[in-house]
Each structure stands twice: as structure tokens, then as C-alpha cells.
Design a protein around this motif. Structure first.
Motif, mmCIF file in Angstrom:
data_model
loop_
_atom_site.group_PDB
_atom_site.id
_atom_site.type_symbol
_atom_site.label_atom_id
_atom_site.label_comp_id
_atom_site.label_asym_id
_atom_site.label_seq_id
_atom_site.Cartn_x
_atom_site.Cartn_y
_atom_site.Cartn_z
ATOM 1 N N THR A 1 -2.924 6.017 2.433
ATOM 2 C CA THR A 1 -3.272 7.000 3.265
ATOM 3 C C THR A 1 -1.946 7.163 3.672
ATOM 4 O OG1 THR A 1 -3.939 5.254 4.979
ATOM 5 C CG2 THR A 1 -5.035 6.569 4.424
ATOM 6 N N MET A 2 -1.003 5.851 3.631
ATOM 7 C CA MET A 2 0.403 6.058 3.854
ATOM 8 C C MET A 2 0.967 6.504 2.780
ATOM 9 S SD MET A 2 1.262 3.037 5.865
ATOM 10 C CE MET A 2 3.118 2.359 6.206
ATOM 11 N N GLY A 3 1.079 6.647 1.451
ATOM 12 C CA GLY A 3 0.732 7.023 0.762
ATOM 13 C C GLY A 3 0.914 8.553 0.537
ATOM 14 N N LEU A 4 0.151 9.305 0.981
ATOM 15 C CA LEU A 4 -0.779 10.154 0.929
ATOM 16 C C LEU A 4 -0.163 11.305 1.700
ATOM 17 C CD1 LEU A 4 -4.517 10.373 0.128
ATOM 18 C CD2 LEU A 4 -2.793 11.111 -1.460
ATOM 19 N N LEU A 5 0.559 10.566 2.916
ATOM 20 C CA LEU A 5 0.589 11.165 3.591
ATOM 21 C C LEU A 5 2.582 10.962 3.905
ATOM 22 C CD1 LEU A 5 -0.604 9.750 7.319
ATOM 23 C CD2 LEU A 5 -0.573 11.941 6.102
ATOM 24 N N MET A 6 3.371 10.594 2.908
ATOM 25 C CA MET A 6 4.348 10.548 2.431
ATOM 26 C C MET A 6 5.336 12.006 2.287
ATOM 27 S SD MET A 6 7.076 8.558 -1.178
ATOM 28 C CE MET A 6 8.531 8.482 -0.898
ATOM 29 N N GLY A 7 4.961 12.890 2.198
ATOM 30 C CA GLY A 7 4.805 13.677 2.369
ATOM 31 C C GLY A 7 6.322 14.517 3.746
ATOM 32 N N SER B 1 0.176 3.071 -5.836
ATOM 33 C CA SER B 1 1.230 2.414 -5.536
ATOM 34 C C SER B 1 1.046 1.264 -5.156
ATOM 35 C CB SER B 1 2.721 2.500 -6.127
ATOM 36 O OG SER B 1 3.162 3.302 -6.945
ATOM 37 N N ASN B 2 0.299 1.667 -3.587
ATOM 38 C CA ASN B 2 0.753 1.087 -2.500
ATOM 39 C C ASN B 2 -0.989 0.086 -2.466
ATOM 40 O OD1 ASN B 2 1.757 1.899 -0.915
ATOM 41 N ND2 ASN B 2 1.601 3.293 0.364
ATOM 42 N N VAL B 3 -1.749 1.015 -3.390
ATOM 43 C CA VAL B 3 -3.431 0.519 -3.192
ATOM 44 C C VAL B 3 -3.279 -0.771 -4.534
ATOM 45 C CG1 VAL B 3 -5.259 1.182 -4.193
ATOM 46 C CG2 VAL B 3 -4.845 2.390 -2.810
ATOM 47 N N ALA B 4 -2.338 -0.411 -5.914
ATOM 48 C CA ALA B 4 -1.715 -1.564 -6.392
ATOM 49 C C ALA B 4 -1.036 -2.867 -5.815
ATOM 50 C CB ALA B 4 -1.454 -1.457 -7.448
ATOM 51 N N ASN C 1 11.330 13.159 -6.278
ATOM 52 C CA ASN C 1 10.221 13.670 -7.642
ATOM 53 C C ASN C 1 9.753 13.496 -8.740
ATOM 54 O OD1 ASN C 1 8.818 15.961 -5.284
ATOM 55 N ND2 ASN C 1 10.377 17.424 -5.591
ATOM 56 N N VAL C 2 10.321 11.892 -8.726
ATOM 57 C CA VAL C 2 9.463 11.109 -9.660
ATOM 58 C C VAL C 2 8.352 10.529 -9.381
ATOM 59 C CG1 VAL C 2 10.306 9.629 -10.832
ATOM 60 C CG2 VAL C 2 12.175 10.933 -10.692
ATOM 61 N N ILE C 3 7.219 10.897 -9.901
ATOM 62 C CA ILE C 3 6.468 9.948 -8.866
ATOM 63 C C ILE C 3 5.848 8.929 -9.834
ATOM 64 C CG2 ILE C 3 4.156 11.027 -7.671
ATOM 65 C CD1 ILE C 3 6.803 11.761 -6.766
ATOM 66 N N TRP C 4 5.279 9.178 -11.104
ATOM 67 C CA TRP C 4 4.680 7.708 -11.716
ATOM 68 C C TRP C 4 5.052 6.836 -12.520
ATOM 69 C CZ3 TRP C 4 -0.251 8.711 -10.399
ATOM 70 C CH2 TRP C 4 -0.820 9.316 -9.354
ATOM 71 N N PRO C 5 5.941 7.563 -13.103
ATOM 72 C CA PRO C 5 6.919 5.816 -13.340
ATOM 73 C C PRO C 5 6.997 4.631 -12.693
ATOM 74 C CG PRO C 5 7.672 7.573 -13.881
ATOM 75 C CD PRO C 5 6.935 8.123 -13.098
ATOM 76 N N PRO C 6 7.166 4.537 -11.124
ATOM 77 C CA PRO C 6 7.478 3.655 -10.434
ATOM 78 C C PRO C 6 5.646 3.427 -10.590
ATOM 79 C CG PRO C 6 7.991 5.728 -9.323
ATOM 80 C CD PRO C 6 7.582 5.945 -10.570
ATOM 81 N N THR C 7 4.745 4.044 -10.324
ATOM 82 C CA THR C 7 3.363 3.850 -9.754
ATOM 83 C C THR C 7 2.595 2.976 -10.963
ATOM 84 O OG1 THR C 7 3.257 5.883 -8.858
ATOM 85 C CG2 THR C 7 1.044 4.605 -9.851
ATOM 86 N N PHE C 8 3.143 2.984 -12.653
ATOM 87 C CA PHE C 8 2.599 2.440 -13.211
ATOM 88 C C PHE C 8 3.413 0.928 -13.673
ATOM 89 C CE2 PHE C 8 2.444 7.001 -15.605
ATOM 90 C CZ PHE C 8 1.201 6.974 -15.138
ATOM 91 N N GLN D 1 3.229 19.079 0.040
ATOM 92 C CA GLN D 1 3.003 18.308 0.996
ATOM 93 C C GLN D 1 2.198 16.767 0.302
ATOM 94 O OE1 GLN D 1 2.785 19.567 5.019
ATOM 95 N NE2 GLN D 1 2.314 16.941 5.127
ATOM 96 N N PHE D 2 1.066 17.176 -0.550
ATOM 97 C CA PHE D 2 0.244 15.800 -0.580
ATOM 98 C C PHE D 2 0.709 15.028 -1.915
ATOM 99 C CE2 PHE D 2 -1.813 18.169 2.714
ATOM 100 C CZ PHE D 2 -0.954 16.546 4.434
ATOM 101 N N SER D 3 0.748 16.357 -2.564
ATOM 102 C CA SER D 3 0.430 15.501 -3.965
ATOM 103 C C SER D 3 2.616 14.194 -4.328
ATOM 104 C CB SER D 3 1.369 16.390 -5.191
ATOM 105 O OG SER D 3 2.120 17.688 -4.847
ATOM 106 N N VAL D 4 3.454 15.187 -3.738
ATOM 107 C CA VAL D 4 4.455 14.077 -3.553
ATOM 108 C C VAL D 4 4.431 12.596 -3.224
ATOM 109 C CG1 VAL D 4 6.048 13.039 -1.879
ATOM 110 C CG2 VAL D 4 6.300 15.449 -2.981
ATOM 111 N N GLY D 5 2.951 12.368 -2.587
ATOM 112 C CA GLY D 5 2.710 11.208 -2.203
ATOM 113 C C GLY D 5 1.229 10.543 -3.057
ATOM 114 N N TYR D 6 0.692 11.166 -3.968
ATOM 115 C CA TYR D 6 -0.236 10.987 -4.496
ATOM 116 C C TYR D 6 0.213 9.250 -5.588
ATOM 117 C CZ TYR D 6 -2.706 14.745 -5.010
ATOM 118 O OH TYR D 6 -2.879 16.318 -4.702
#
Length: 461
Positions: free
Chosen positions: A69-75, A251-254, A391-398, A241-246
Motif C-alpha cells: 500500500t505504501m508503494g501504491l500511495l507513493m503518488g 519492490s516493497n513486497v520483494a 518516472n523510472v519505475i520498473w528497473p529498480p523493481t527488478f 497517481q497510482f501507476s507511479v507507485g506500481y
């Protein structure tokens, strides 16, 4: 006249002062959150150390839910900072209100799920019956405070993005005092109250969180445009607003799921290993609050520059965050190394035993070992937050997925259980994962920073 370039941001006093002015109060307020957890560990460690695994294991479902939820609320933070950066902060109320609505309905769903699965989940892990039931009981109490956690996160992020971090700090330390009073009452048994052990810790956490909701909402109502009418946002703003935190959510879940899963592995080795390893992780976690402050401040400065479409400022704000992280990480690591024995004495009595193991003597060297982990743990956080702010979202997630699920969990199992390394073996796995995550996130930040913006020419004098 001789011409020279202006100082880069990581060496420019005005930029350094701005980062410290913003990150200092944020770090202090974030430390308050971890200080509540440390208070719980200390009071429980002094009164019922054998029940510490109940609290640590309960944070697997609770921590994963909060991280998601904290990730989804980052926006809330990112979009508010972008609006403030272009002088449109008075229209940010719609951002805040979306975050509140989401917290209420999504938090209710997560709470119901956790209440239903708590008991069967911990039995499925193969825990001893008393450990499974004790952990489930703590989890159910903590679940009641989940929506409160989410609401305070929205309000705190909003206030910080509008550059009111001192308000957040004051409220959070009020929470520290409330938490301590409840801990002393229902964990230590002061004032004639019953000693409820791990359940008392959960009661303190949940009660404190709902108390903070009242203080935060009052502050937001009085000091910000959160509840005032605002202009309609551009088309697609709500989705953005919510896609910023996807990516942050994954990442947080990981990261949170990975770390909290290590407590499960530690418990399967022994309750003594869980107690030792869990206390050492709390030392890292307390230091990590400084990096959350730096990361939040860096992301606000990056988001402001990104909103102005200034590529140089985006790049230099990112680099300043990295340089500050290394310097502060080395300082914190040195302090932990120097005071490893006093830290162990604060966490647990010198003669305490769990499962026939003397905890204090085993804890001291592992706390010393955490001093190496601290720098890299901070790097991965600050660098990833700086990337997401542009808005560089997925590289840090992976990178987080690879570090904390693919790398850390198997290594923790191998070093801790298969090779018999116990708590030290598990901490070695944490170090390897943190080094990999820190270096890869920093390298990726340098490769990606401001690449989506048209470069601006640096002024010369």
C-alpha cells in the motif's frame, strides 16, 4: 576574465543545505516509526524474550501489506511535489483525498484477508503449535491497525511533499511516547496492569497508530489545502497517481516480504536464532530511517526538478542523494561497530536465555557485522527512490526482486540452515543481497537520471 563552471550539486553548499533541511526532519520522523519498533523489542526483550519471534513473524503479512500500500500511495508525495514545484500546490487537495479514499477501501480488504488467514498460514509454515498460535494472535491485533497505518502514511507524505516535515516529526514523536506508555503498561506490567507479552506489543502498536490518525488529520485540515476545493486535474491524473507507485509496490513486497520471510527461516532453525537475528535486523532498521529521510528528501527535490523539466537539476539532485548516503552510511556503520556491545545490552539482559542459548553473547558480533550492511542498504533505497521520482519505475523493481527473493532468501536458507551458520549465516546472506542491490541501483540511477528530459545548458560564470 577566467571562466569556470559552477560547483556540481553534491559539492554546492546551497544544495547540500536544502537536502539536509528537508531530509533531517524527515529522517527524525521516520526514526520515530522505527523507535516504536525498537521500544517494543527492548521492553519485550527485557520481560519476555522468548515471545519476540511472535512479533517478528507477524510482520510477514502485515509488512507485505504495508509495503504494497505504501508503494501504491507513493503518488501522493510525487504528484504533490510536482504541483508545488510549479507553484500549483493549492490544487493538491485532490491528490490527498484520492489517497485517503484508497486507504479506506483497500485497507479494509487487506484487514479482512489477514484476519482470515493468520492462523492457518503460520501452521502451514510448520511452526510449533505455541509459536504458530502466538504469532497468529499478534497478527490479528496488528491487522486492526492496518488502515490507521495507511492513513497516517498518506497524511505524513502529503505534509512532507508540501515541505512541512517538522509537523510530521512532532506528531510521530508524540506517537513514540504513547507507544512507550502502553508498552510499559501491558508488556512490562507497570501500574498494576497485566503482562500480556507479545500481544501487549501488538496492542501498543495498534492503539498508537489510531491515535496518530487523529493528530495527522487535524494537522492536514488546519495547515494544508487538503480539504479545500481544487481544480480538476488533467485527464488521466488519477491513473497516473497510482501507476507511479506500481513499481515501488512490487519492490516493497520483494524487499519487505524477503526480509520478513527470513524471520520464518530463522524460526525454523530455532527460536533463539530468530531472537538474535531479529534484534540485529532492528539495528539495521533503525539506521535505515536516516536513509528513508534522505530518500524522501531526494525524491522530493528530484520530482520538483522533473516537474520543471530541468535535466541538470534532476541529475544533480540524484547524485547529491547518493553522495550524502555514502557519507552518512559510513558514519552510522562506524558508530554501530564502536558500540556493538552497549547496543546488545540495551536490547536484552546480559543473562537472558532463549531455548538454552545465551542471547547477549551471541548478539554482540552480529550487531558488529551489521555495520557493513548499513551503507549498501541505504544506497539501494535512495537510488531507487530517486529513479521513481522521475518516472523510472520498473528497473529498480527488478533489482529488488532479484536481490531479496532470488538472491537473499536461498542464501539465508543455505548459510543459516544447511551450513549451520545460524543468525550469522543469515546476516551474511543479507549483506550479499544488500551489496548487489545497492551497487546495481546506483549504477542504474546514473544511467537513467534525466534521460527522458531534454538537457539544459549549465550556466557558466
Amino acid at each position: 576574465m577566467r571562466r569556470r563552471r559552477v560547483w556540481p550539486a553534491w559539492a554546492r553548499p546551497s544544495d547540500i543545505a536544502d537536502l539536509l533541511r528537508l531530509s533531517g526532519p524527515i529522517a527524525v520522523s521516520r526514526a520515530a516509526m522505527m523507535l516504536m519498533g525498537l521500544t517494543d523489542v527492548i521492553v519485550l526483550g527485557q520481560n519476555a524474550p522468548g515471545e519476540l519471534p511472535f512479533v517478528l513473524n507477524s510482520w510477514l503479512p502485515i509488512g507485505v501489506s504495508l509495503g504494497l500500500t505504501m508503494g501504491l500511495l507513493m503518488g501522493v508525495s510525487v504528484l504533490t511535489a510536482e504541483l508545488a514545484g510549479v507553484g500549483d500546490g493549492h490544487n493538491s487537495g485532490r491528490i490527498f483525498r484520492r489517497g485517503i479514499k484508497f486507504s479506506l477501501w483497500f485497507g479494509a480488504i487487506l484487514t479482512a484477508v489477514i484476519l482470515l488467514i493468520a492462523s492457518p498460514m503460520f501452521r502451514l509454515f510448520g511452526f510449533e503449535e505455541h509459536v504458530a498460535e502466538g504469532t497468529a494472535s499478534v497478527t490479528r491485533i496488528l491487522a486492526i491497525g492496518l488502515i490507521g497505518h495507511m492513513l497516517t502514511h498518506v497524511a505524513g507524505s502529503y505534509l512532507e511533499a508540501l515541505r512541512r516535515p517538522l509537523i510530521v516529526t512532532a506528531i510521530m514523536y508524540t506517537g513514540v511516547l504513547i507507544n512507550l506508555v502502553i508498552d510499559l503498561a501491558v508488556v512490562a506490567g507497570w501500574w498494576g496492569m497485566p503482562k500480556l507479552g507479545a500481544d501487549g506489543v501488538a496492542i501498543a502498536t495498534t492503539g498508537t497508530r489510531w491515535g496518530l490518525v487523529i493528530f495527522f488529520l487535524l494537522a492536514v485540515w488546519k495547515l494544508t489545502p487538503a480539504f479545500k476545493p481544487s481544480e480538476a486535474g488533467p485527464e488521466g491524473e488519477a491513473k497516473h497517481q497510482f501507476s507511479v507507485g506500481y513499481g515501488t509496490a512490487v519492490s516493497n513486497v520483494a524487499e519487505w516480504g524477503g526480509f520478513n520471510s527470513t524471520f520464518i527461516i530463522a524460526t525454523l532453525i530455532s527460536t533463539a536464532v530468530n531472537t538474535i537475528y531479529g534484534m540485529a535486523i532492528h539495528v539495521i532498521g533503525f539506521c535505515f530511517m536516516a536513509f528513508l529521510g534522505l530518500g524522501t528528501a531526494t525524491s522530493v527535490r528530484v520530482a520538483e526538478a522533473y516537474g520543471r523539466k530541468n535535466s541538470d537539476q534532476v541529475r544533480e539532485a540524484s547524485r547529491l542523494g547518493v553522495v550524502a548516503t555514502v557519507l552518512i552510511g559510513v558514519l552510522l556503520g562506524a558508530l554501530v561497530w564502536m558500540f556493538q556491545e552497549p547496543l546488545a545490552s540495551i536490547l536484552i539482559k546480559s543473562d537472558a536465555e532463549v531455548g538454552g542459548v545465551a542471547i547477549h553473547a551471541a548478539l554482540v558480533p552480529i550487531i558488529g557485522f551489521t555495520s557493513v550492511v548499513i551503507v549498501f542498504d541505504g544506497l539501494q533505497n535512495v537510488a531507487s527512490m530517486a529513479m521513481r521520482a522521475q518516472n523510472v519505475i520498473w528497473p529498480p523493481t527488478f533489482i529488488h526482486l532479484g536481490s531479496y527473493f532470488i538472491l537473499m532468501l536461498p542464501l539465508a536458507w543455505y548459510f543459516g540452515m544447511v551450513r549451520g551458520g545460524g543468525a550469522m549465516g543469515m546476516m551474511q546472506a543479507v549483506l550479499i543481497a544488500s551489496v548487489f542491490a545497492g551497487l546495481m541501483q546506483t549504477l542504474m540511477l546514473e544511467m537513467k537520471a534525466a534521460r527522458r528530459l531534454k538537457p539544459t545548458r549549465r550556466p557558466v560564470i
